[in-house]
Design a protein around this motif. Structure first.
Motif, PDB file in Angstrom:
ATOM      1  N   GLU A 118       0.931  -1.695   0.352  1.00 49.85           N
ATOM      2  CA  GLU A 118       0.124   0.123   0.356  1.00 49.85           C
ATOM      3  C   GLU A 118       0.691   1.316  -0.357  1.00 49.85           C
ATOM      4  OE1 GLU A 118       1.369  -0.618   4.071  1.00 49.85           O
ATOM      5  OE2 GLU A 118       0.397  -2.525   3.188  1.00 49.85           O
ATOM      6  N   ASP A 119       2.293   0.879   0.121  1.00 50.15           N
ATOM      7  CA  ASP A 119       2.596   2.660   0.477  1.00 50.15           C
ATOM      8  C   ASP A 119       2.709   3.468  -0.922  1.00 50.15           C
ATOM      9  OD1 ASP A 119       3.614   2.105   2.960  1.00 50.15           O
ATOM     10  OD2 ASP A 119       5.697   0.969   1.985  1.00 50.15           O
ATOM     11  N   ARG A 120       2.878   4.626  -0.772  1.00 49.44           N
ATOM     12  CA  ARG A 120       3.591   5.803  -1.980  1.00 49.44           C
ATOM     13  C   ARG A 120       4.869   6.030  -1.547  1.00 49.44           C
ATOM     14  NH1 ARG A 120      -0.789   9.757  -3.128  1.00 49.44           N
ATOM     15  NH2 ARG A 120       1.254  10.238  -4.713  1.00 49.44           N
TER      16      ARG A 120
END
Length: 177
Positions: A118-120
């Protein structure tokens, strides 16, 4: 007169939504000519105000080698000074030639190791953009470093979907590659 090229709108949009990012700071000898007193890099700490609390932030310094100066650390109101202090310390040039790709590779390695689905992710590169590779690698070392940067390293960032934001530190009328 020193010019700071700042992609403020892009940085603001990305850093406020990001969960993990790396500040990549040029500490090479060439930067000392552009920013003799380290004022620009100290002022570049303003980018830190765009990093949302709860995000993770790290810092890499580079010249002819790279060093992870601060591992990914959760940003809080209380620890922002850690990053400001490191940014000010980076104003003292370490010397040597400049291989931007080495700093970008170190940052990518750190982000890939910590990445969650889910990381940006993002990086912010602070440099004069001067690419002057190790002359011991041959006459065309700058061309080799340039080709590696744009044909290998930048495509890895594109593949990972990690934007490279920049703060360029230049003298008036100065151009880089």
């Amino acid at each position: 007169m020193l010019y700071i090229l700042f992609q403020l709108l892009m940085i603001n949009e990305q850093l406020t939504a990001a969960t993990r990012g790396i500040l990549i700071i040029d500490v090479s000898g060439s930067l000392s000519r552009v920013d003799e007193e380290g004022i620009a890099r100290a002022e570049a700490t303003e980018a830190l105000c765009f990093v949302v609390e709860g995000s993770q932030l790290g810092m890499v310094w580079f010249a002819e080698t790279s060093t992870l100066k601060q591992p990914l650390t959760v940003v809080t109101k209380d620890n922002r000074t850690i990053f400001s202090q490191l940014m000010r310390q980076s104003a003292l040039p370490q010397g040597g030639y400049t291989e931007i790709g080495i700093g970008l590779q170190e940052a990518l390695k750190v982000l890939q190791q910590a990445k969650q689905p889910e990381d940006r992710l993002w990086v912010l590169l602070v440099s004069d953009g001067e690419l002057n590779a190790d002359e011991k690698r041959g006459e065309d070392s700058n061309l080799k470093a340039f080709n590696q940067l744009f044909n290998e390293i930048v495509p890895m960032y594109k593949e990972e979907g990690i934007p490279i934001h920049t703060i360029g530190l230049l003298q008036q009328d100065e151009q880089t590659f």
